[in-house]
Design a protein around this motif. Sequence first.
Motif, short mmCIF file in Angstrom:
data_model
loop_
_atom_site.label_atom_id
_atom_site.label_comp_id
_atom_site.label_asym_id
_atom_site.label_seq_id
_atom_site.Cartn_x
_atom_site.Cartn_y
_atom_site.Cartn_z
N ILE A 76 0.95 -1.28 0.01
CA ILE A 76 0.05 -0.13 -0.11
C ILE A 76 0.83 1.25 0.07
N ASN A 77 0.42 2.17 -0.83
CA ASN A 77 0.88 3.48 -0.87
C ASN A 77 -0.21 4.27 -0.53
N PRO A 78 -0.54 4.56 1.01
CA PRO A 78 -1.47 5.32 1.46
C PRO A 78 -1.77 6.76 0.96
N ALA A 79 -0.36 7.22 0.40
CA ALA A 79 -0.30 8.78 0.36
C ALA A 79 -0.71 9.54 1.40
N GLY A 80 -1.64 10.61 1.25
CA GLY A 80 -1.86 11.55 2.22
C GLY A 80 -2.53 10.92 3.53
N TYR A 81 -3.15 9.64 3.14
CA TYR A 81 -3.88 9.04 4.21
C TYR A 81 -2.86 8.39 5.16
N SER A 82 -1.79 8.28 4.88
CA SER A 82 -0.72 7.74 5.86
C SER A 82 -0.88 8.40 7.22
N HIS A 83 -0.83 9.82 7.18
CA HIS A 83 -0.71 10.61 8.27
C HIS A 83 -2.29 10.88 9.10
N VAL A 100 3.46 -4.50 3.17
CA VAL A 100 4.46 -3.50 2.83
C VAL A 100 4.10 -2.15 2.46
N GLU A 101 4.46 -1.02 3.39
CA GLU A 101 4.10 0.35 3.00
C GLU A 101 5.13 0.78 1.98
N VAL A 102 4.66 1.68 0.91
CA VAL A 102 5.51 2.07 0.02
C VAL A 102 5.35 3.64 -0.30
N HIS A 103 6.24 4.42 -0.28
CA HIS A 103 6.34 5.85 -0.89
C HIS A 103 7.06 6.05 -1.64
N LEU A 104 6.85 6.82 -2.67
CA LEU A 104 7.69 7.26 -3.67
C LEU A 104 8.86 8.15 -3.35
N SER A 105 8.59 9.12 -2.33
CA SER A 105 9.59 9.99 -1.79
C SER A 105 9.88 9.67 -0.64
N ASN A 106 11.07 10.08 -0.10
CA ASN A 106 11.37 9.83 1.32
C ASN A 106 10.76 10.61 2.18
N VAL A 119 -0.11 3.98 9.00
CA VAL A 119 0.33 2.51 8.37
C VAL A 119 1.75 1.85 8.68
N SER A 120 2.61 2.90 8.93
CA SER A 120 3.96 2.11 9.37
C SER A 120 3.84 1.40 10.66
N ARG A 121 2.99 1.70 11.39
CA ARG A 121 2.89 1.08 12.76
C ARG A 121 2.26 -0.20 12.60
N VAL A 122 1.63 -0.57 11.57
CA VAL A 122 1.15 -2.01 11.37
C VAL A 122 1.95 -2.84 10.39
N ALA A 123 2.65 -2.21 9.37
CA ALA A 123 3.43 -2.67 8.18
C ALA A 123 4.46 -3.50 8.80
N ASP A 124 4.77 -4.46 8.03
CA ASP A 124 5.82 -5.45 8.09
C ASP A 124 7.26 -4.64 7.73
N GLY A 125 7.14 -3.76 6.75
CA GLY A 125 8.37 -3.14 6.42
C GLY A 125 7.70 -1.88 5.65
N VAL A 126 8.54 -0.57 5.51
CA VAL A 126 8.19 0.20 4.92
C VAL A 126 9.48 0.66 3.90
N ILE A 127 9.09 0.94 2.50
CA ILE A 127 10.23 1.37 1.62
C ILE A 127 9.81 2.90 1.04
N CYS A 128 10.44 3.76 1.27
CA CYS A 128 10.50 4.99 0.76
C CYS A 128 11.79 5.70 0.23
N GLY A 129 11.48 6.74 -0.67
CA GLY A 129 12.59 7.20 -1.44
C GLY A 129 13.38 6.53 -2.52
N PHE A 130 12.68 5.73 -2.87
CA PHE A 130 13.22 4.97 -4.22
C PHE A 130 12.24 5.05 -5.56
N GLY A 131 11.34 6.13 -5.35
CA GLY A 131 10.80 6.17 -6.57
C GLY A 131 9.57 4.93 -7.00
N SER A 132 9.42 4.70 -8.14
CA SER A 132 8.80 3.60 -8.51
C SER A 132 9.32 2.23 -8.28
#
Length: 152
Positions: A76-83, A100-106, A119-132
């Motif tokens: 999931i990339n929850p975008a603005g709903y992340s926050h 796994v939570e994904v964000h395009l930007s860091n 979402v990070s609170r419940v995700a197994d992992g978070v990937i951010c900053g690597f674009g697509s």
Amino acid sequence: MAKAPKVLVLNGPNLNMLGTREPDVYGREGLADIENACHAHGKTLGLSVDCRQSNSEGQLIDWIQGARESHDALVINPAGYSHSSIAIMDALLAAALPLVEVHLSNIHRREAFRHHSYVSRVADGVICGFGSRGYLMALDALALRLNTQQET
């Protein structure tokens, strides 16, 4: 031949505008490009990938709830709903799927309000900053978790 595990890739609000919305932050690829890459990469990993996007919090929650019965894992990339969305966090908890939570930007190099994600609170992992590429990294991680690929 075993049935391929199904991964639901969800994208939140404004991600339908990728490629035209702040390309210096989010990149020049459109959402369809990212979805095509996810389908192709998933196939190489032995995964069946289902991609969806909505600007509606309720629609995302409905899909998350349904995934409990129809999918084996979530990206999931929850975008603005992340926050802001405790409701999405609760739905993800109830789904009880590898996540796994994904964000395009860091998000940690941006405005302070973006540093917190429910979402990070419940995700197994978070990937951010690597674009697509982050989506493909998420699929790699889930393939290992779902045992469709061997670690190298």
